[in-house]
Motif scaffolding. Sequence first.
Motif, PDB file in Angstrom:
ATOM      1  N   HIS A  44       0.839  -1.201   0.000  1.00 57.71           N
ATOM      2  CA  HIS A  44       0.000   0.000   0.000  1.00 57.71           C
ATOM      3  C   HIS A  44       0.876   1.254   0.000  1.00 57.71           C
ATOM      4  N   ALA A  45       1.898   1.214  -0.859  1.00 54.28           N
ATOM      5  CA  ALA A  45       2.886   2.298  -0.883  1.00 54.28           C
ATOM      6  C   ALA A  45       2.237   3.647  -1.191  1.00 54.28           C
ATOM      7  N   ALA A  46       1.272   3.653  -2.094  1.00 61.38           N
ATOM      8  CA  ALA A  46       0.655   4.928  -2.475  1.00 61.38           C
ATOM      9  C   ALA A  46      -0.122   5.540  -1.321  1.00 61.38           C
ATOM     10  N   GLU A  47      -0.821   4.694  -0.554  1.00 67.83           N
ATOM     11  CA  GLU A  47      -1.634   5.195   0.552  1.00 67.83           C
ATOM     12  C   GLU A  47      -0.783   5.785   1.669  1.00 67.83           C
ATOM     13  N   ILE A  48       0.472   5.331   1.762  1.00 65.19           N
ATOM     14  CA  ILE A  48       1.324   5.803   2.857  1.00 65.19           C
ATOM     15  C   ILE A  48       2.394   6.772   2.341  1.00 65.19           C
ATOM     16  N   ASN A  49       2.283   7.120   1.048  1.00 70.34           N
ATOM     17  CA  ASN A  49       3.222   8.068   0.415  1.00 70.34           C
ATOM     18  C   ASN A  49       4.666   7.570   0.456  1.00 70.34           C
ATOM     19  N   ALA A  50       4.838   6.279   0.189  1.00 72.82           N
ATOM     20  CA  ALA A  50       6.185   5.709   0.119  1.00 72.82           C
ATOM     21  C   ALA A  50       6.578   5.617  -1.347  1.00 72.82           C
ATOM     22  N   ALA A  51       7.331   6.593  -1.818  1.00 72.73           N
ATOM     23  CA  ALA A  51       7.685   6.650  -3.240  1.00 72.73           C
ATOM     24  C   ALA A  51       8.582   5.483  -3.653  1.00 72.73           C
ATOM     25  N   ASN A  52       9.438   5.041  -2.737  1.00 68.34           N
ATOM     26  CA  ASN A  52      10.361   3.939  -3.031  1.00 68.34           C
ATOM     27  C   ASN A  52      10.205   2.864  -1.950  1.00 68.34           C
ATOM     28  N   PRO A  53       9.269   1.935  -2.127  1.00 72.35           N
ATOM     29  CA  PRO A  53       9.004   0.938  -1.079  1.00 72.35           C
ATOM     30  C   PRO A  53      10.237   0.127  -0.686  1.00 72.35           C
ATOM     31  N   ALA A  54      11.065  -0.279  -1.658  1.00 72.30           N
ATOM     32  CA  ALA A  54      12.248  -1.090  -1.351  1.00 72.30           C
ATOM     33  C   ALA A  54      13.191  -0.340  -0.419  1.00 72.30           C
ATOM     34  N   LEU A  55      13.362   0.970  -0.686  1.00 76.07           N
ATOM     35  CA  LEU A  55      14.232   1.781   0.167  1.00 76.07           C
ATOM     36  C   LEU A  55      13.668   1.875   1.585  1.00 76.07           C
ATOM     37  N   VAL A  56      12.351   2.057   1.697  1.00 76.81           N
ATOM     38  CA  VAL A  56      11.722   2.180   3.012  1.00 76.81           C
ATOM     39  C   VAL A  56      11.836   0.877   3.791  1.00 76.81           C
ATOM     40  N   VAL A  57      11.679  -0.264   3.112  1.00 75.60           N
ATOM     41  CA  VAL A  57      11.795  -1.560   3.790  1.00 75.60           C
ATOM     42  C   VAL A  57      13.186  -1.730   4.385  1.00 75.60           C
ATOM     43  N   ASN A  58      14.215  -1.361   3.633  1.00 75.78           N
ATOM     44  CA  ASN A  58      15.582  -1.448   4.165  1.00 75.78           C
ATOM     45  C   ASN A  58      15.807  -0.433   5.277  1.00 75.78           C
ATOM     46  N   LEU A  59      15.148   0.719   5.171  1.00 81.66           N
ATOM     47  CA  LEU A  59      15.259   1.741   6.211  1.00 81.66           C
ATOM     48  C   LEU A  59      14.633   1.244   7.517  1.00 81.66           C
ATOM     49  N   ILE A  60      13.534   0.507   7.419  1.00 85.90           N
ATOM     50  CA  ILE A  60      12.902  -0.071   8.610  1.00 85.90           C
ATOM     51  C   ILE A  60      13.900  -0.966   9.339  1.00 85.90           C
ATOM     52  N   ALA A  61      14.563  -1.848   8.578  1.00 85.21           N
ATOM     53  CA  ALA A  61      15.540  -2.758   9.195  1.00 85.21           C
ATOM     54  C   ALA A  61      16.689  -1.979   9.831  1.00 85.21           C
ATOM     55  N   ALA A  62      17.177  -0.953   9.140  1.00 83.32           N
ATOM     56  CA  ALA A  62      18.313  -0.185   9.659  1.00 83.32           C
ATOM     57  C   ALA A  62      17.932   0.597  10.914  1.00 83.32           C
ATOM     58  N   LEU A  63      16.757   1.210  10.915  1.00 86.85           N
ATOM     59  CA  LEU A  63      16.332   2.003  12.077  1.00 86.85           C
ATOM     60  C   LEU A  63      16.130   1.130  13.311  1.00 86.85           C
ATOM     61  N   PHE A  64      15.692  -0.100  13.115  1.00 90.52           N
ATOM     62  CA  PHE A  64      15.496  -0.981  14.266  1.00 90.52           C
ATOM     63  C   PHE A  64      16.829  -1.409  14.874  1.00 90.52           C
ATOM     64  N   VAL A  65      17.840  -1.603  14.048  1.00 92.16           N
ATOM     65  CA  VAL A  65      19.149  -2.062  14.538  1.00 92.16           C
ATOM     66  C   VAL A  65      19.972  -0.911  15.105  1.00 92.16           C
ATOM     67  N   LEU A  66      19.778   0.306  14.598  1.00 95.63           N
ATOM     68  CA  LEU A  66      20.605   1.448  14.993  1.00 95.63           C
ATOM     69  C   LEU A  66      20.689   1.660  16.506  1.00 95.63           C
ATOM     70  N   PRO A  67      19.588   1.576  17.275  1.00 96.32           N
ATOM     71  CA  PRO A  67      19.710   1.787  18.728  1.00 96.32           C
ATOM     72  C   PRO A  67      20.633   0.775  19.426  1.00 96.32           C
ATOM     73  N   PHE A  68      20.749  -0.435  18.879  1.00 92.32           N
ATOM     74  CA  PHE A  68      21.652  -1.420  19.485  1.00 92.32           C
ATOM     75  C   PHE A  68      23.088  -0.915  19.454  1.00 92.32           C
ATOM     76  N   VAL A  69      23.436  -0.236  18.367  1.00 93.73           N
ATOM     77  CA  VAL A  69      24.800   0.306  18.248  1.00 93.73           C
ATOM     78  C   VAL A  69      24.968   1.531  19.150  1.00 93.73           C
ATOM     79  N   LEU A  70      23.939   2.370  19.207  1.00 96.87           N
ATOM     80  CA  LEU A  70      24.065   3.646  19.922  1.00 96.87           C
ATOM     81  C   LEU A  70      23.876   3.524  21.436  1.00 96.87           C
ATOM     82  N   PHE A  71      22.967   2.664  21.879  1.00 96.15           N
ATOM     83  CA  PHE A  71      22.545   2.710  23.283  1.00 96.15           C
ATOM     84  C   PHE A  71      22.770   1.424  24.080  1.00 96.15           C
ATOM     85  N   SER A  72      23.358   0.400  23.472  1.00 92.52           N
ATOM     86  CA  SER A  72      23.582  -0.837  24.219  1.00 92.52           C
ATOM     87  C   SER A  72      24.469  -0.602  25.433  1.00 92.52           C
ATOM     88  N   ALA A  73      25.511   0.191  25.260  1.00 91.80           N
ATOM     89  CA  ALA A  73      26.427   0.452  26.376  1.00 91.80           C
ATOM     90  C   ALA A  73      25.701   1.128  27.532  1.00 91.80           C
TER      91      ALA A  73
END
Length: 634
Positions: A44-73
């Motif tokens: 439903h990329a159009a309904e959520i204004n996601a112009a590049n769905p593949a990019l957003v899917v990879n961004l979801i994965a990256a954003l979820f992992v990022l806090p592990f690097v920044l805040f685990s310590a």
Amino acid sequence: MSTEHSQWSLLSQRRFAPFFLTQFCGAANDNIFKFAFTLLVTYHAAEINAANPALVVNLIAALFVLPFVLFSATSGQLSDRYGVTQVMRLVKVLEVAFMLVGAVGFISKNLPLLLVTTFLMGLHSTLFGPAKFAYLPQHLRPDEIVGGNGLVEMGTFVAILLGTMGAGFLMKSEPGAAATGVTLAAATTLVVAFVGLAASLMIPKTAPVDGALKINWNPFSETWRNLKLAHKDIVVFRSLLGISWLWFFGATFLTQFSVFSKDVLGGNEGVVTLLLAVFSIGIGVGSVLCERLSGRMVEIGLVPFGSIGMSVFAIDLYFASRGLAPVGQVGVGAFLANSAHWRVIIDLFLLSMFAGFYSVPLYALIQTRGEATHRSRIIAANNILNALFMVVSAGMGAVLLGKLGFTIPQLFLVTGLLNALVAAYIFLLVPEFLLRFIAWILVHTIYRVKKEDTDRIPATGAALLTANHVSFVDAVVLMAISPRPIRFVMDRNIFRIPFLSWFFRTAKAIPICSAKQDPEVYQRAFDEVSRELRDGELVLIFPEGAITHDGEMGPFKGGVMKILERDPVPVVPIALRGFWGSFFSRKDGPAMSAPLRRGFNTKVGIAVGLPVQPDAVSPEGLRDTTLALRGDWK
């Protein structure tokens, strides 16, 4: 195994059940939210204004992992400073708040708000992780650690599976527009968050392990400090690397499931879910089997066993899938009707089951050997390494599949071969893993060991162990039943026997001979024993001084007393039963000179006596105690 001693009985106890439900809800909610968001973007990329769905899917994965690097310590410090229960409850309160933000994002189909929530849920998992694994050794007995970890691993992967499947069901329920699906997803994540919060309030309170700790809010300097803390014990640090490698290995497979199903197997979305289910169930089965296979102790010998299975079935998965010719996209029924696909399913199940054998002992080892005062920070260091290894996994997949033109089966083959090389490297660097594996194989093939009161071997602190000497593998079997490493004092002639020489040198056994034969070797042996005892280690000596030639127990010599004169530590007598007449004994001729006399799975026994205080020890008394423990079973 009786019900009251089974790992499953933990699920009915307050010290474990609320904690288990709390972590289960958290893992499930992460995946309900992430997968529902991913499906919304994908279909439903159009309904959520996601112009590049593949990019957003990879961004979801990256954003979820990022806090592990920044805040685990930081999260590790919080758990050590304020107590793991308090941190888990705080995290559950935050989860409710985060899911409220996510609910608004779902219902309004606000892409930026959902991306922010993804990052916040990654933060939720980052904060929860160190507290989760630090909780177990504070509330479980040593003989429950492996079983408890097995249940947690199983629960986590089942939660991931149910969360992913639940999200798929919720998002498919809407007819046309995504309104119904996102509303159900928003409501479900809120309900699960509230259930997790309610469960966390029933977790027993846990005292901080370092209430005076001053929080260092700089994530970079604290990350480096945590890694240095973990590196103090090289076995613990290499265990962190081993777990991180498992995340690399698992991420490589899980990331490719959708494309693997579509392009290689010719399956639809249902087949993707089937592959995920098989993988998750395999991990769960392997995790819960660890308690039985390890004899309720931290058995790191299972780690090489698991690693071997991971490589074997990853490589076979390549051969099982490379010749398939997909036609269209079939459903689960048609997929399973093809007999060639069953080999793929079996490979995936066994690969993941062996991954369970691999992971549970490593987590248990970190929990039991890591210093209690900064256990959460060591686990935080582990989470950082896990995240970095997952990033490298994604990079390797992109290079091999994109730039070099590898197929997915070829990627699986490369991963299986890399796993074998990495495992060999780690086990050569830390021989204890390999030694325990050899010992574990011995006591699960040639011997069937009946253990009696082995919990009398001290879990911490220095102690001198003594045992009667019946065969050339007595030390190997004793190593297998001990909860911690043992330094053995052994006749230096054994170091001249092929293979046994390598084994005992690798195990850092202490060679000894009589003072008449070589005064220097004799004195050096007692000096090394003293150093080990003063470092709080276990040392074992065979007081007879030689392997029996007739099955009878010889007189105990005075070496024990010489050791206690310098280091008065408790003495634990051990009796070996049933080893006389085995392939490795001297019955009817030289040992190991004839085929296995009694075949495989021979029943033997080990009985451990009560510790004797040093001022009450005598060679004669120790011999009498050992003889009584052994009885007539030579």
